[in-house]
Design a protein around this motif. Structure first.
Motif, PDB file in Angstrom:
ATOM      1  N   LYS A  63      48.973  16.284 -16.717  1.00  0.00           N
ATOM      2  CA  LYS A  63      49.721  15.709 -15.592  1.00  0.00           C
ATOM      3  C   LYS A  63      50.955  16.532 -15.250  1.00  0.00           C
ATOM      4  CE  LYS A  63      48.661  10.869 -16.538  1.00  0.00           C
ATOM      5  NZ  LYS A  63      49.254   9.605 -16.996  1.00  0.00           N
ATOM      6  N   SER A  64      51.568  17.134 -16.260  1.00  0.00           N
ATOM      7  CA  SER A  64      52.812  17.856 -16.024  1.00  0.00           C
ATOM      8  C   SER A  64      52.587  19.277 -15.511  1.00  0.00           C
ATOM      9  CB  SER A  64      53.661  17.892 -17.299  1.00  0.00           C
ATOM     10  OG  SER A  64      53.023  18.677 -18.281  1.00  0.00           O
ATOM     11  N   ALA A  65      51.358  19.736 -15.487  1.00  0.00           N
ATOM     12  CA  ALA A  65      51.071  21.092 -15.016  1.00  0.00           C
ATOM     13  C   ALA A  65      51.245  21.175 -13.500  1.00  0.00           C
ATOM     14  CB  ALA A  65      49.656  21.485 -15.403  1.00  0.00           C
ATOM     15  N   ASP A  66      51.701  22.311 -13.052  1.00  0.00           N
ATOM     16  CA  ASP A  66      51.858  22.573 -11.620  1.00  0.00           C
ATOM     17  C   ASP A  66      50.524  23.084 -11.090  1.00  0.00           C
ATOM     18  OD1 ASP A  66      52.534  23.263  -9.065  1.00  0.00           O
ATOM     19  OD2 ASP A  66      54.141  24.655  -9.638  1.00  0.00           O
ATOM     20  N   LEU A  67      49.683  22.173 -10.658  1.00  0.00           N
ATOM     21  CA  LEU A  67      48.320  22.532 -10.256  1.00  0.00           C
ATOM     22  C   LEU A  67      48.284  23.444  -9.042  1.00  0.00           C
ATOM     23  CD1 LEU A  67      46.490  19.131 -10.814  1.00  0.00           C
ATOM     24  CD2 LEU A  67      46.705  21.067 -12.373  1.00  0.00           C
ATOM     25  N   HIS A  69      50.106  25.963  -8.520  1.00  0.00           N
ATOM     26  CA  HIS A  69      50.383  27.344  -8.917  1.00  0.00           C
ATOM     27  C   HIS A  69      49.691  27.728 -10.219  1.00  0.00           C
ATOM     28  CE1 HIS A  69      53.769  26.200  -6.270  1.00  0.00           C
ATOM     29  NE2 HIS A  69      53.499  27.385  -5.764  1.00  0.00           N
ATOM     30  N   LEU A  70      48.725  26.936 -10.631  1.00  0.00           N
ATOM     31  CA  LEU A  70      48.021  27.178 -11.889  1.00  0.00           C
ATOM     32  C   LEU A  70      47.075  28.366 -11.738  1.00  0.00           C
ATOM     33  CD1 LEU A  70      47.551  25.980 -14.760  1.00  0.00           C
ATOM     34  CD2 LEU A  70      45.616  24.752 -13.779  1.00  0.00           C
ATOM     35  N   GLU A  71      47.174  29.291 -12.658  1.00  0.00           N
ATOM     36  CA  GLU A  71      46.284  30.447 -12.717  1.00  0.00           C
ATOM     37  C   GLU A  71      45.436  30.335 -13.981  1.00  0.00           C
ATOM     38  OE1 GLU A  71      46.148  32.822 -10.394  1.00  0.00           O
ATOM     39  OE2 GLU A  71      47.758  31.911  -9.223  1.00  0.00           O
ATOM     40  N   ALA A  72      44.300  30.992 -13.981  1.00  0.00           N
ATOM     41  CA  ALA A  72      43.422  30.935 -15.149  1.00  0.00           C
ATOM     42  C   ALA A  72      44.136  31.421 -16.406  1.00  0.00           C
ATOM     43  CB  ALA A  72      42.155  31.750 -14.899  1.00  0.00           C
ATOM     44  N   ASP A  73      45.007  32.422 -16.266  1.00  0.00           N
ATOM     45  CA  ASP A  73      45.749  32.928 -17.430  1.00  0.00           C
ATOM     46  C   ASP A  73      46.652  31.863 -18.040  1.00  0.00           C
ATOM     47  OD1 ASP A  73      44.567  35.382 -17.100  1.00  0.00           O
ATOM     48  OD2 ASP A  73      46.298  36.299 -16.108  1.00  0.00           O
ATOM     49  N   ASP A  74      47.101  30.917 -17.233  1.00  0.00           N
ATOM     50  CA  ASP A  74      47.984  29.860 -17.726  1.00  0.00           C
ATOM     51  C   ASP A  74      47.287  28.975 -18.763  1.00  0.00           C
ATOM     52  OD1 ASP A  74      49.976  30.727 -15.972  1.00  0.00           O
ATOM     53  OD2 ASP A  74      49.309  29.355 -14.387  1.00  0.00           O
ATOM     54  N   LEU A  75      45.977  28.908 -18.693  1.00  0.00           N
ATOM     55  CA  LEU A  75      45.233  28.050 -19.617  1.00  0.00           C
ATOM     56  C   LEU A  75      45.384  28.506 -21.064  1.00  0.00           C
ATOM     57  CD1 LEU A  75      41.969  27.525 -17.573  1.00  0.00           C
ATOM     58  CD2 LEU A  75      43.887  25.935 -17.832  1.00  0.00           C
ATOM     59  N   LEU A 105      42.615  20.824 -17.526  1.00  0.00           N
ATOM     60  CA  LEU A 105      43.197  21.741 -16.542  1.00  0.00           C
ATOM     61  C   LEU A 105      42.160  22.757 -16.027  1.00  0.00           C
ATOM     62  CD1 LEU A 105      46.634  22.363 -18.239  1.00  0.00           C
ATOM     63  CD2 LEU A 105      46.216  21.105 -16.119  1.00  0.00           C
ATOM     64  N   ALA A 106      41.251  23.154 -16.866  1.00  0.00           N
ATOM     65  CA  ALA A 106      40.235  24.125 -16.457  1.00  0.00           C
ATOM     66  C   ALA A 106      39.324  23.569 -15.371  1.00  0.00           C
ATOM     67  CB  ALA A 106      39.398  24.566 -17.664  1.00  0.00           C
ATOM     68  N   ARG A 107      39.223  22.260 -15.293  1.00  0.00           N
ATOM     69  CA  ARG A 107      38.391  21.647 -14.242  1.00  0.00           C
ATOM     70  C   ARG A 107      38.928  21.947 -12.851  1.00  0.00           C
ATOM     71  NH1 ARG A 107      34.812  18.769 -16.993  1.00  0.00           N
ATOM     72  NH2 ARG A 107      35.423  17.726 -18.906  1.00  0.00           N
ATOM     73  N   VAL A 108      40.199  22.324 -12.754  1.00  0.00           N
ATOM     74  CA  VAL A 108      40.778  22.702 -11.470  1.00  0.00           C
ATOM     75  C   VAL A 108      40.014  23.888 -10.866  1.00  0.00           C
ATOM     76  CG1 VAL A 108      42.849  23.700 -10.400  1.00  0.00           C
ATOM     77  CG2 VAL A 108      43.054  21.834 -12.046  1.00  0.00           C
TER      78      VAL A 108
END
Length: 110
Positions: A63-67, A69-75, A105-108
């Motif tokens: 929930k706290s992730a900035d979806l 601006h989320l990049e695959a590397d962020d995972l 998060l990867a489901r994004v």
């Protein structure tokens, strides 16, 4: 193997850690893991509390992730803490919570 054993392994606890977290002897943990003998209800409830702590931590991290601006590397750099007395002391529950948060998060990207 037993369902008890599966949950302990899923949470990522060693027999020593499970014994400490559940306030029983390591021998009892091993017996419940390796035989069909089931632990008492309060032991199951302790495991469920730990599972809930893991799930809630994963949900809060996701929930706290900035979806936007989320990049695959962020995972690969998701960090979180696991609340609660039992689960927060051990690395296994932290790894389980992180895995669940990263999977969410990867489901994004799917």
């Amino acid at each position: 193997m037993s369902n008890f054993s599966d949950i302990v392994r899923y949470i990522g606890l060693t027999a020593d850690e499970a014994a400490a977290a559940l306030d029983v002897s390591k021998d009892e943990i091993v017996r419940w893991c390796e035989t069909s003998e089931a632990p008492p209800l309060h032991i199951w409830q302790g495991l469920l509390r730990m599972l809930d702590e893991i799930r809630l931590s994963a949900e809060e991290a996701a929930k706290s992730a900035d979806l936007d601006h989320l990049e695959a590397d962020d995972l690969n750099s998701v960090r979180l803490t696991v609340p609660g007395q039992a689960a927060s002391e051990f690395d296994g529950p932290k790894r389980a919570a992180t895995a669940l948060a990263v999977a969410t998060l990867a489901r994004v990207f799917v």
